[in-house]
Design an enzyme around this catalytic site. Structure first.
Site, mmCIF file in Angstrom:
data_model
loop_
_atom_site.group_PDB
_atom_site.id
_atom_site.type_symbol
_atom_site.label_atom_id
_atom_site.label_comp_id
_atom_site.label_asym_id
_atom_site.label_seq_id
_atom_site.Cartn_x
_atom_site.Cartn_y
_atom_site.Cartn_z
ATOM 1 N N ILE A 154 -3.269 22.993 -3.600
ATOM 2 C CA ILE A 154 -2.799 22.167 -2.547
ATOM 3 C C ILE A 154 -2.682 21.773 -1.452
ATOM 4 O O ILE A 154 -2.018 23.243 -0.859
ATOM 5 C CB ILE A 154 -1.996 21.558 -3.948
ATOM 6 N N ASP A 155 -2.174 20.872 -0.684
ATOM 7 C CA ASP A 155 -1.685 20.880 0.691
ATOM 8 C C ASP A 155 -0.490 21.472 0.954
ATOM 9 O O ASP A 155 0.132 21.629 0.112
ATOM 10 C CB ASP A 155 -1.666 19.004 1.402
ATOM 11 N N ARG A 156 -0.860 21.832 2.055
ATOM 12 C CA ARG A 156 0.751 22.525 2.333
ATOM 13 C C ARG A 156 2.294 21.455 2.207
ATOM 14 O O ARG A 156 2.786 22.625 1.517
ATOM 15 C CB ARG A 156 0.147 23.283 4.076
#
Length: 337
Positions: A154-156
């Site tokens: 998942i995105d940062r």
């Protein structure tokens, strides 16, 4: 009689003939992938030759590289020079990171670990990124010969659920479940504005522009050769007039930044989105961080049944929910059915 063994000989040695048992977590793995796991330096061409000449056998019978293996089957491995498994790489984790990672764990069993990742912590390394989840996973080995491994990302800036596999075989099974869309992912987002209609499906192809940290995902034409189809289901769970809304998002595909671009395309960018939101996504009175949370995962458990895990909201989204009067309710405990 062919000797039985469970461990390849030391690197660089010319092994004797050994017979290795297929383990439970290696069910349905292809023979060539099984060899890559146990003998990572053996090339595909060399393995094909060994199979073609009958030197590799499964339960005493010739086998092809595409043969699917089952637990308990015995694989005959002929002498293989310079093709043995190297010693595992151990990545040291400082005590503070190990403690933080332990607090992220919301579910664990003999097969999987599920984390609730905080916003701002990267999943993997990259340019300028030295601290990330992947670099901390040694702390979750817990005496196993296998270091847990990431199954997806998942995105940062996105908070929420991150699935780990505790063995290579489990990782292969879970990766297949993601590919075949047997995993249902649900995200919560706070967006600027209110979508019309209040629920629907966003079917919009996406394409990537550039590479590295500066790359962007953009909406694309269906005929664009660089486009990948992307589909997201959404429903408005609550709204504060027409200023802000709480969306439940279910991505049916897994494109980079898919939810962020699809929300922007609806005309309702995610609150605090620094990359795709524009001015509308930044509002006084709310923390200027991405309001996107991987809320739940429902997936086939590697040992049978269905696993459902739900993650508590991040602190900044909890505060925004409180300000707006959104009621998240009690976060249910993980369950297997």
């Amino acid at each position: 009689m062919t000797p039985s063994n469970t461990t390849p000989p030391p690197p660089g040695a010319l092994s004797n003939i050994v017979t290795l048992a297929v383990t439970e977590d290696e069910a349905e793995i292809r023979l060539d992938r099984w060899f890559r796991r146990h003998y990572p330096f053996l090339t595909q061409g060399a393995l094909q030759k060994l199979c073609r000449t009958g030197q590799v056998k499964v339960d005493g019978k010739r086998a092809e590289t595409s043969t699917r293996l089952q637990p308990g089957q015995m694989v005959r491995v002929p002498p293989i020079p310079n093709a043995n498994k190297p010693a595992p790489i151990v990545i040291a984790v400082n005590a503070q990171d190990a403690k933080e990672l332990g607090r992220m764990v919301v579910y664990r069993d003999d097969h999987v670990i599920v984390l609730n990742k905080p916003s701002g912590l990267a999943v993997q390394g990259g340019p300028g990124i030295t601290r990330h989840v992947d670099g901390m996973l040694e702390a979750l080995r817990e005496g196993s010969e296998h270091r847990p491994r990431l199954v997806h990302r998942i995105d940062r800036d996105t908070s929420g659920l991150l699935l780990l596999a505790r063995t290579p075989g489990t990782a292969a099974k879970l990766a297949a479940s993601f590919r075949t869309r047997e995993v249902r992912k649900t995200y919560w987002a706070v967006v600027a504005g209110r979508p019309v209609p209040a629920e629907g499906v966003i079917d919009m192809p996406l394409a990537r522009l550039g590479s590295g940290p500066g790359a962007l995902t953009i909406a694309a034409d269906r005929g664009d050769e660089d486009a990948a189809y992307a589909i997201t289901e959404y429903v408005v769970r609550d709204a504060a007039a027409r200023r802000l809304s709480w969306l439940e998002l279910s991505p049916l595909t897994g494109r980079t930044h898919q939810l962020r671009v699809h929300c922007e395309a609806l005309g309702t960018p995610i609150l605090g989105d620094p990359k795709y939101g524009g001015e509308a996504a930044h509002m006084e009175g709310f923390e200027d961080r991405l309001h996107l949370h991987a809320r739940s995962l429902e997936l086939p458990h590697p040992s049978g049944g269905t696993l459902t895990v739900t993650a508590e909201l991040s602190s900044h989204m909890k505060e925004t929910f409180k300000i707006l009067g959104f009621e998240a309710g009690v976060t249910p405990a993980a369950r297997r059915s």
